[in-house]
Design a protein around this motif. Structure first.
Motif, PDB file in Angstrom:
ATOM      1  N   GLU A 168      48.163  44.236  42.559  1.00  0.00           N
ATOM      2  CA  GLU A 168      48.183  44.840  43.888  1.00  0.00           C
ATOM      3  C   GLU A 168      49.307  44.246  44.734  1.00  0.00           C
ATOM      4  OE1 GLU A 168      45.220  46.170  47.462  1.00  0.00           O
ATOM      5  OE2 GLU A 168      44.717  44.308  46.425  1.00  0.00           O
ATOM      6  N   ASP A 169      49.408  42.919  44.784  1.00  0.00           N
ATOM      7  CA  ASP A 169      50.465  42.287  45.577  1.00  0.00           C
ATOM      8  C   ASP A 169      51.840  42.649  45.026  1.00  0.00           C
ATOM      9  OD1 ASP A 169      48.610  41.122  47.228  1.00  0.00           O
ATOM     10  OD2 ASP A 169      48.615  39.184  46.192  1.00  0.00           O
ATOM     11  N   CYS A 226      42.543  45.440  40.817  1.00  0.00           N
ATOM     12  CA  CYS A 226      43.658  45.091  41.695  1.00  0.00           C
ATOM     13  C   CYS A 226      43.993  43.605  41.646  1.00  0.00           C
ATOM     14  CB  CYS A 226      43.360  45.518  43.126  1.00  0.00           C
ATOM     15  SG  CYS A 226      41.853  44.797  43.831  1.00  0.00           S
ATOM     16  N   SER A 227      43.047  42.778  41.234  1.00  0.00           N
ATOM     17  CA  SER A 227      43.281  41.336  41.147  1.00  0.00           C
ATOM     18  C   SER A 227      43.897  40.917  39.813  1.00  0.00           C
ATOM     19  CB  SER A 227      41.961  40.581  41.348  1.00  0.00           C
ATOM     20  OG  SER A 227      41.000  41.013  40.384  1.00  0.00           O
ATOM     21  N   SER A 228      44.086  41.860  38.903  1.00  0.00           N
ATOM     22  CA  SER A 228      44.649  41.549  37.589  1.00  0.00           C
ATOM     23  C   SER A 228      46.082  41.054  37.703  1.00  0.00           C
ATOM     24  CB  SER A 228      44.611  42.794  36.700  1.00  0.00           C
ATOM     25  OG  SER A 228      43.304  43.272  36.535  1.00  0.00           O
ATOM     26  N   ASN A 229      46.478  40.188  36.789  1.00  0.00           N
ATOM     27  CA  ASN A 229      47.840  39.675  36.740  1.00  0.00           C
ATOM     28  C   ASN A 229      48.813  40.804  36.393  1.00  0.00           C
ATOM     29  OD1 ASN A 229      50.001  38.496  34.575  1.00  0.00           O
ATOM     30  ND2 ASN A 229      49.733  37.099  36.296  1.00  0.00           N
ATOM     31  N   SER A 284      49.240  39.185  41.603  1.00  0.00           N
ATOM     32  CA  SER A 284      48.248  40.191  41.218  1.00  0.00           C
ATOM     33  C   SER A 284      48.965  41.534  41.199  1.00  0.00           C
ATOM     34  CB  SER A 284      47.098  40.229  42.222  1.00  0.00           C
ATOM     35  OG  SER A 284      47.540  40.761  43.467  1.00  0.00           O
TER      36      SER A 284
END
Length: 214
Positions: A128-129, A72-75, A126
């Motif tokens: 997720e965002d 989820c923190s991936s670009n 990210s």
């Protein structure tokens, strides 16, 4: 116009989400020869769904594995690049514990490009965002779950019911620990129905395996 349902399922099993139906030449003075109608994966799936409910098979018999997931923190941009380079149409998004929390697909890229309200949404976020913001701006997603999943031991009919309810083209498959282990798309379903060995266990078609950290 003489194509069978098997022919349509076969045509829709290899990546194409839509096929054209040609008009029979000379069938009508008002209908020129050429494409007369189109059939989508979703249309054929809804038509076949009542019959699919009767099949005594499990999700694991149809699903594709291994799969590629991203944290989820991936670009966000990096995630879409993975889809392009791996030639896949969707990615499962997992949290830090490896549990499935989101789904992203090439439809999100198309939406970002074509909808004016989304043009300022940054791909430097990210994943997720990015997905949370994207979904909040999409009216069609405000009442839909962020990701649809089922267990590999579930009956096919339960997965079919989830696909019908959500309108998604894929359902992610998890194990007893809620970790994603496969995916079942409409393409996979049609491919299984039209294969020489329709209930043969599917392996190795997910474009890679494990978590792709980025």
């Amino acid at each position: 116009p003489t194509a069978t349902l098997w022919d349509l399922a076969k045509a829709l099993s290899s990546g194409s989400h839509i096929v054209g139906i040609t008009a029979a030449e000379g069938a009508s003075a008002n209908v020129p020869a050429g494409i007369d109608k189109v059939i989508t994966q979703g249309m054929l799936f809804k038509y076949l769904a009542p019959s699919l409910h009767a099949l005594a098979v499990h999700v694991r018999d149809v699903m594709k594995a291994p799969i590629i997931t991203v944290k989820c923190s991936s670009n966000a941009l990096r995630c879409f690049e993975i889809m392009i380079t791996k030639k896949i149409s969707g990615l499962g998004v997992v949290d830090e514990d490896g549990l499935l929390i989101h789904n992203t697909s090439t439809s999100d890229i198309k939406m970002l490009i074509t909808v004016a309200d989304l043009k300022d949404l940054s791909l430097t976020l990210s994943i997720e965002d990015f997905l949370v913001q994207l979904r909040s701006l999409q009216a069609s997603h405000k009442t839909r779950v962020p990701v649809s999943s089922c267990n590999e031991d579930d009956d096919l009919k339960s997965a079919v019911a989830k696909l019908l309810k959500t309108g998604y083209h894929r359902v992610w498959v998890t194990n007893a620990n809620k970790e994603p282990v496969g995916v079942m798309s409409l393409s996979d379903l049609f491919r299984t129905l039209t294969s020489d060995h329709p209930l043969q266990h599917k392996r190795g078609g997910g474009g890679g395996g494990g978590v792709c950290a980025c």
